[in-house]
Design an enzyme around this catalytic site. Structure first.
Site, PDB file in Angstrom:
ATOM      1  N   SER A  61      27.456  35.458  33.786  1.00  0.00           N
ATOM      2  CA  SER A  61      27.551  35.385  35.251  1.00  0.00           C
ATOM      3  C   SER A  61      26.368  35.979  36.006  1.00  0.00           C
ATOM      4  CB  SER A  61      28.800  36.128  35.717  1.00  0.00           C
ATOM      5  OG  SER A  61      29.841  35.234  35.912  1.00  0.00           O
ATOM      6  N   LYS A  64      24.227  33.764  37.980  1.00  0.00           N
ATOM      7  CA  LYS A  64      24.633  33.241  39.293  1.00  0.00           C
ATOM      8  C   LYS A  64      23.703  33.732  40.413  1.00  0.00           C
ATOM      9  CE  LYS A  64      29.412  32.775  37.771  1.00  0.00           C
ATOM     10  NZ  LYS A  64      30.717  33.414  37.603  1.00  0.00           N
ATOM     11  N   TYR A 189      25.337  24.328  34.168  1.00  0.00           N
ATOM     12  CA  TYR A 189      26.041  25.592  34.340  1.00  0.00           C
ATOM     13  C   TYR A 189      26.276  26.284  32.986  1.00  0.00           C
ATOM     14  CZ  TYR A 189      29.721  28.974  35.259  1.00  0.00           C
ATOM     15  OH  TYR A 189      30.459  30.137  35.296  1.00  0.00           O
ATOM     16  N   TYR A 241      32.903  41.270  40.096  1.00  0.00           N
ATOM     17  CA  TYR A 241      34.215  40.609  40.070  1.00  0.00           C
ATOM     18  C   TYR A 241      35.128  41.235  41.126  1.00  0.00           C
ATOM     19  CZ  TYR A 241      32.288  38.993  35.618  1.00  0.00           C
ATOM     20  OH  TYR A 241      31.474  38.471  34.654  1.00  0.00           O
ATOM     21  N   VAL A 259      30.246  38.385  31.477  1.00  0.00           N
ATOM     22  CA  VAL A 259      31.187  38.634  30.384  1.00  0.00           C
ATOM     23  C   VAL A 259      30.508  38.812  29.018  1.00  0.00           C
ATOM     24  CG1 VAL A 259      33.214  37.583  31.489  1.00  0.00           C
ATOM     25  CG2 VAL A 259      31.703  36.165  30.082  1.00  0.00           C
TER      26      VAL A 259
HETATM   27  N1  GLU Z   1      30.217  31.317  31.217  1.00  0.00           N
HETATM   28  C1  GLU Z   1      31.254  32.126  31.754  1.00  0.00           C
HETATM   29  C2  GLU Z   1      32.305  31.254  32.389  1.00  0.00           C
HETATM   30  O1  GLU Z   1      31.964  30.324  33.066  1.00  0.00           O
HETATM   31  C3  GLU Z   1      30.678  33.088  32.755  1.00  0.00           C
HETATM   32  C4  GLU Z   1      31.718  34.024  33.241  1.00  0.00           C
HETATM   33  C5  GLU Z   1      31.197  35.394  33.599  1.00  0.00           C
HETATM   34  O2  GLU Z   1      30.252  35.935  33.019  1.00  0.00           O
HETATM   35  O3  GLU Z   1      31.822  35.939  34.512  1.00  0.00           O
HETATM   36  O4  GLU Z   1      33.483  31.435  32.215  1.00  0.00           O
END
Ligand code: GLU
Length: 305
Positions: A61, A64, A189, A241, A259
């Site tokens: 994430s 992002k 993605y 989060y 994650v």
């Molecule tokens: N590739 C993970 C997903 O899309 C990223 C989630 C994350 O790191 O919060 O679920």
């Protein structure tokens, strides 16, 4: 400084036992839950590392933030924010709920999966390959590391188990929020999440945002000042989060976690920080990584508030 970082790592490693490595992406299960490492790069380009700083992990994430910067560079800002909101969601990162209940149907912000899938769809390029190359070269430029690569096993694993992300993407396409090919967006993605980094890469990228988009070594402007500011603001409000409020109170610095166990932090005008600890708490944040940042923020008075 390095002694202090070693102290912080040694005293917080015990917390790794209270969490678990991510399992919903099968390949992430292979991480060693005891790992804990940190790197700081300050604005004078001093690099300090401790613990398992040389381990590689996927950015997940944290990507992002970088893809949001790209989307804002590739498009008019009003257009971007007509498709993704600016508010914390208060829900888990992979929640689908508000896509149905929000009046506008747009994702709450670009740091949750739905919002990030939208920003990914806004990356320009002739075709998937071109977009992938642009993306990877942007990540490499920000990290100042030409060897960054996509970890193919993680990418395949994400693809295999990414049905929840697919469901969100199709809903967003149905509502006209994603334009173009949904599968292409999802591919991109999954790939951006699977880019492999170390804490040094995260500290370097964090430093660029901390320095308002200017490369401290060359003086080159890589990202505009406004975009850097927007990214750091989203990191504060939505980066950890649905624990972003608690993190702002206890640590008080812009940060984004993933994650894979990484956390990238950016202390305006001071330093970039990369932390890695794949043992996660229930909300998806590195359980010992949070403690490390809490200690560090206290010892160096890093809170921006
Ligand atoms: N590739 C993970 C997903 O899309 C990223 C989630 C994350 O790191 O919060 O679920």
């Amino acid at each position: 400084m390095e002694n202090m970082l070693s102290d912080i790592i040694v005293s917080n490693r015990k917390h790794t036992a209270n969490g678990q490595v991510a399992t919903y992406i099968p390949e992430l299960k292979k991480a060693n839950g005891d790992d804990l490492g940190i790197c700081i790069i300050d604005k004078y380009n001093n690099i300090y590392c401790a613990g398992d700083y040389d381990k590689k992990f996927t950015i997940q994430s944290i990507s992002k933030t970088i893809v949001l910067a790209m989307a804002l560079m590739d498009n008019e800002w009003d257009y971007v924010f007509s498709k993704v909101g600016m508010e914390p969601s208060g829900d888990p990162f992979n929640s689908i709920m508000k896509l149905e209940t929000n009046d506008t149907k747009i994702p709450c912000n670009p740091m949750i999966n739905a919002g990030a899938i939208v920003t990914t769809s806004l990356i320009k390029g002739k075709n998937l390959k071109d977009k992938e190359e642009r993306m990877l070269s942007f990540f490499r430029k920000l990290a100042k590391n030409d060897s960054l690569q996509i970890n193919n096993s993680v990418y395949e694993s994400e693809k295999l188990t990414g049905d929840r992300n697919r469901a969100m993407a199709y809903l967003l396409k149905n509502d006209g929020i994603i334009e173009g090919d949904v599968n292409e967006t999802l591919e991109l993605y999954f790939k951006q999440c699977s880019i492999e980094v170390s804490v040094v890469d995260l500290a370097r990228i964090g430093l660029l945002f901390a320095n308002y988009g200017i490369d401290i070594e060359t003086g080159e402007r890589v990202i505009s000042e406004n975009i850097s500011r927007m990214i750091k603001t989203f990191m504060v409000t939505c980066g950890m989060y649905d624990a972003s409020g608690e993190f702002a109170l206890k640590v008080g610095i812009p940060a984004k976690s993933g994650v894979g166990g990484g956390i990238m932090a950016s202390v305006p005008n001071r330093m970039g920080i990369g932390v890695f600890g794949p043992s996660l708490d229930k909300k998806g944040n590195s359980i010992a990584g949070l403690k490390v940042l809490e200690d560090l923020a206290q010892r160096l008075s890093l809170s921006i508030f």
